[in-house]
Motif scaffolding. Sequence first.
Motif, PDB file in Angstrom:
ATOM      1  N   THR A 191       0.825  -1.206   0.000  1.00  0.00           N
ATOM      2  CA  THR A 191       0.000   0.000   0.000  1.00  0.00           C
ATOM      3  C   THR A 191       0.858   1.255   0.000  1.00  0.00           C
ATOM      4  N   TRP A 192       1.889   1.272   0.828  1.00  0.00           N
ATOM      5  CA  TRP A 192       2.747   2.454   0.898  1.00  0.00           C
ATOM      6  C   TRP A 192       3.515   2.677  -0.403  1.00  0.00           C
ATOM      7  N   LEU A 193       3.996   1.608  -1.030  1.00  0.00           N
ATOM      8  CA  LEU A 193       4.734   1.762  -2.281  1.00  0.00           C
ATOM      9  C   LEU A 193       3.861   2.354  -3.377  1.00  0.00           C
ATOM     10  N   ARG A 194       2.609   1.943  -3.426  1.00  0.00           N
ATOM     11  CA  ARG A 194       1.724   2.475  -4.457  1.00  0.00           C
ATOM     12  C   ARG A 194       1.424   3.950  -4.225  1.00  0.00           C
ATOM     13  N   ARG A 195       1.330   4.347  -2.962  1.00  0.00           N
ATOM     14  CA  ARG A 195       1.107   5.767  -2.668  1.00  0.00           C
ATOM     15  C   ARG A 195       2.357   6.580  -2.999  1.00  0.00           C
ATOM     16  N   ILE A 196       3.504   6.084  -2.549  1.00  0.00           N
ATOM     17  CA  ILE A 196       4.751   6.810  -2.792  1.00  0.00           C
ATOM     18  C   ILE A 196       5.090   6.832  -4.275  1.00  0.00           C
ATOM     19  N   TRP A 202       9.521  12.182  -7.171  1.00  0.00           N
ATOM     20  CA  TRP A 202       9.995  12.151  -5.791  1.00  0.00           C
ATOM     21  C   TRP A 202      11.241  11.282  -5.650  1.00  0.00           C
ATOM     22  N   ALA A 203      11.262  10.145  -6.339  1.00  0.00           N
ATOM     23  CA  ALA A 203      12.433   9.269  -6.291  1.00  0.00           C
ATOM     24  C   ALA A 203      13.661   9.977  -6.857  1.00  0.00           C
ATOM     25  N   ALA A 204      13.461  10.749  -7.922  1.00  0.00           N
ATOM     26  CA  ALA A 204      14.586  11.488  -8.510  1.00  0.00           C
ATOM     27  C   ALA A 204      15.125  12.526  -7.532  1.00  0.00           C
ATOM     28  N   ARG A 205      14.242  13.195  -6.812  1.00  0.00           N
ATOM     29  CA  ARG A 205      14.693  14.191  -5.838  1.00  0.00           C
ATOM     30  C   ARG A 205      15.474  13.530  -4.702  1.00  0.00           C
ATOM     31  N   LEU A 206      15.002  12.349  -4.267  1.00  0.00           N
ATOM     32  CA  LEU A 206      15.721  11.624  -3.223  1.00  0.00           C
ATOM     33  C   LEU A 206      17.103  11.185  -3.711  1.00  0.00           C
ATOM     34  N   ALA A 207      17.186  10.761  -4.971  1.00  0.00           N
ATOM     35  CA  ALA A 207      18.472  10.330  -5.523  1.00  0.00           C
ATOM     36  C   ALA A 207      19.460  11.490  -5.569  1.00  0.00           C
ATOM     37  N   LEU A 208      18.979  12.674  -5.935  1.00  0.00           N
ATOM     38  CA  LEU A 208      19.851  13.850  -5.966  1.00  0.00           C
ATOM     39  C   LEU A 208      20.349  14.190  -4.560  1.00  0.00           C
ATOM     40  N   ARG A 209      19.457  14.121  -3.581  1.00  0.00           N
ATOM     41  CA  ARG A 209      19.848  14.432  -2.205  1.00  0.00           C
ATOM     42  C   ARG A 209      20.826  13.401  -1.662  1.00  0.00           C
ATOM     43  N   ALA A 210      20.764  12.179  -2.207  1.00  0.00           N
ATOM     44  CA  ALA A 210      21.692  11.130  -1.781  1.00  0.00           C
ATOM     45  C   ALA A 210      23.026  11.213  -2.521  1.00  0.00           C
ATOM     46  N   GLY A 211      23.173  12.230  -3.376  1.00  0.00           N
ATOM     47  CA  GLY A 211      24.417  12.434  -4.090  1.00  0.00           C
ATOM     48  C   GLY A 211      24.577  11.595  -5.339  1.00  0.00           C
ATOM     49  N   ASN A 218      16.510   6.244 -14.242  1.00  0.00           N
ATOM     50  CA  ASN A 218      15.067   6.257 -13.982  1.00  0.00           C
ATOM     51  C   ASN A 218      14.841   5.804 -12.536  1.00  0.00           C
ATOM     52  N   PRO A 219      15.092   6.684 -11.561  1.00  0.00           N
ATOM     53  CA  PRO A 219      14.990   6.275 -10.154  1.00  0.00           C
ATOM     54  C   PRO A 219      13.558   5.904  -9.769  1.00  0.00           C
ATOM     55  N   ARG A 220      13.436   4.964  -8.834  1.00  0.00           N
ATOM     56  CA  ARG A 220      12.126   4.605  -8.300  1.00  0.00           C
ATOM     57  C   ARG A 220      12.295   3.991  -6.914  1.00  0.00           C
ATOM     58  N   ILE A 221      11.253   4.112  -6.109  1.00  0.00           N
ATOM     59  CA  ILE A 221      11.237   3.518  -4.778  1.00  0.00           C
ATOM     60  C   ILE A 221      10.808   2.064  -4.925  1.00  0.00           C
ATOM     61  N   VAL A 222      11.635   1.141  -4.452  1.00  0.00           N
ATOM     62  CA  VAL A 222      11.336  -0.280  -4.623  1.00  0.00           C
ATOM     63  C   VAL A 222      11.119  -0.998  -3.299  1.00  0.00           C
ATOM     64  N   GLY A 223      11.198  -0.276  -2.186  1.00  0.00           N
ATOM     65  CA  GLY A 223      10.982  -0.917  -0.896  1.00  0.00           C
ATOM     66  C   GLY A 223      10.786   0.100   0.204  1.00  0.00           C
ATOM     67  N   VAL A 224       9.974  -0.258   1.177  1.00  0.00           N
ATOM     68  CA  VAL A 224       9.785   0.582   2.356  1.00  0.00           C
ATOM     69  C   VAL A 224       9.530  -0.315   3.559  1.00  0.00           C
ATOM     70  N   ASP A 225      10.193  -0.008   4.654  1.00  0.00           N
ATOM     71  CA  ASP A 225       9.963  -0.721   5.906  1.00  0.00           C
ATOM     72  C   ASP A 225      10.080   0.280   7.042  1.00  0.00           C
ATOM     73  N   ASP A 230      14.075   1.959   0.122  1.00  0.00           N
ATOM     74  CA  ASP A 230      15.040   1.429  -0.834  1.00  0.00           C
ATOM     75  C   ASP A 230      14.823   2.142  -2.157  1.00  0.00           C
ATOM     76  N   LEU A 231      15.850   2.833  -2.620  1.00  0.00           N
ATOM     77  CA  LEU A 231      15.783   3.637  -3.842  1.00  0.00           C
ATOM     78  C   LEU A 231      16.591   2.959  -4.932  1.00  0.00           C
ATOM     79  N   ASP A 232      15.945   2.599  -6.031  1.00  0.00           N
ATOM     80  CA  ASP A 232      16.604   1.952  -7.159  1.00  0.00           C
ATOM     81  C   ASP A 232      16.997   3.016  -8.179  1.00  0.00           C
TER      82      ASP A 232
END
Length: 267
Positions: A191-196, A202-211, A218-225, A230-232
Amino acid sequence: MNDVTQQPIAERVRTVLARGAAGTIEAGILRRPLRSARVRDDGVVVLVVDVNGMSRAVGDEARVAAVGASATVEIVDSVCTGRCRGAAPRPSFALDGRQVARPEGCDDDCAVIRGVVTMSGIVTASSDARRRRLVAADGGSMSPAGGPGSLRLSELQPLEITYLGNDGVDIVSRAELAVAPVDPIGVDEQTWLRRIGADAGWAARLALRAGRQIAGTNPRIVGVDGRGLDLDVASAGGGFREVVRVPFSQVCLDSETLRAELELLDS
C-alpha cells in the motif's frame, strides 16, 4: 542481515509471511496454490491452501497434503512499486488517503522481486473449528455443509527455512523465525509503495539528495519498511543499477510516524 536494509533475515521472512504473500505448497506430485502463511509463536507455520479444481468425488486425501507427509512451501517476496499506476499530483503518498490508482495490472517494469522464501517440513492438521475461523478470515467461501469450501488449513512444522536474495541464500532456524518480530510497516509495504510511487519525481529528488547522478537514469522507490526506503537508481538503457538505502531518522512502528518521516524527506 540484509546488506541493503540492515534488517535481520528472520524478521524479513516473518514479515513476508505476515502480509499474506501468496505462493505454492508441494507434497510429492501434489502442488497447490497457497493463499497465506502465518507463523505461530512455537514456530509452526499455519497455511491456508486453495484446493479448488478437483472433483468432489476424489476426496480430501487427494486434494491436500496428508498429515505426516513432507511438503515444501515457496513464497516469492514480490511487490508492486506503483509505477504501473501512473503519475498523480503531489503529494505522492496521498496523506489524506485519496485513491490515485488506475485499474491496470502490474507489469514487469513495475514489479520487484527481492527474494524467495522456501520452507520444507512435515504437515500436521488443525481442528475443524479453528479451520473455519481462519479460512473465513482469509475470505474463503464456505461449503453448503458449513465446511471451509475450496480452502483448507494445514500446519507445517518447518525443518528447513531459507531466503534466497541477491546476496545469496540465508538459512533461518525455526527458533529464529518464532521469536522474530514483524515489521508493521513492512506488512503494509504494498500500500505504501503504491502511494509513494504515484509521484515519479519524488524518487529522482531523493536520488539527488543522496548524491547520485540521475541523468540517464530512472529512479524509483522499490521498498519501504520501518527503518527506511530502498531507492533503485538504474540507467535507462540498462547496464547500471544501484540500490540506495534512504534511512529514516527513527524506527517507524505505525502509520503516523511513517507519514511524518515521509514529509520530512520531502521537505
